[in-house]
Write a protein that holds these residues in place. Structure first.
Motif, mmCIF file in Angstrom:
data_model
loop_
_atom_site.group_PDB
_atom_site.id
_atom_site.type_symbol
_atom_site.label_atom_id
_atom_site.label_comp_id
_atom_site.label_asym_id
_atom_site.label_seq_id
_atom_site.Cartn_x
_atom_site.Cartn_y
_atom_site.Cartn_z
ATOM 1 N N SER A 175 58.113 105.965 4.724
ATOM 2 C CA SER A 175 58.312 107.183 3.931
ATOM 3 C C SER A 175 59.747 107.700 4.034
ATOM 4 C CB SER A 175 57.333 108.272 4.361
ATOM 5 O OG SER A 175 57.657 108.755 5.656
ATOM 6 N N ASP A 176 60.498 107.275 5.043
ATOM 7 C CA ASP A 176 61.901 107.678 5.193
ATOM 8 C C ASP A 176 62.839 106.867 4.303
ATOM 9 O OD1 ASP A 176 61.293 109.631 7.023
ATOM 10 O OD2 ASP A 176 61.738 108.384 8.770
ATOM 11 N N GLN A 198 64.759 105.605 1.130
ATOM 12 C CA GLN A 198 65.108 106.323 -0.085
ATOM 13 C C GLN A 198 65.734 105.415 -1.141
ATOM 14 O OE1 GLN A 198 67.646 109.444 1.258
ATOM 15 N NE2 GLN A 198 65.999 110.528 2.285
ATOM 16 N N GLU A 219 67.133 99.790 0.562
ATOM 17 C CA GLU A 219 66.351 99.949 1.786
ATOM 18 C C GLU A 219 64.955 99.361 1.616
ATOM 19 O OE1 GLU A 219 66.555 104.150 2.323
ATOM 20 O OE2 GLU A 219 68.505 104.065 3.323
#
Length: 75
Positions: A17-18, A20, A24
């Motif tokens: 969830s981190d 972005q 990534e």
């Protein structure tokens, strides 16, 4: 064992969830795909590191805004 697997699953979900940027997600997906395909997490990590540095050298990868250690100190 079930509790440990639940904890690891929750931690992995919070890490995903981190993410972005598209780069990534590509690196994370490549690590997962190579690790599953070869059955060797080390190979997946090496491929992920190679992709990460390739993106950084090409100027596509953004530098992390906050490192894990500085975030842990601020909390």
């Amino acid at each position: 064992l079930a509790g440990f697997l639940l904890y690891v699953g929750i931690e992995h979900a919070s890490l995903v969830s981190d993410l972005q940027a598209q780069d990534e997600f590509l690196v994370a997906g490549a690590v997962a795909a190579v690790s599953v395909a070869t059955g060797n997490i080390s190979v997946g990590v090496l491929v992920g590191l190679a992709l990460y540095w390739l993106f950084r050298l090409l100027g596509r990868g953004a530098a992390p805004a906050v490192s894990a250690t500085s975030r842990a100190v601020e909390i």
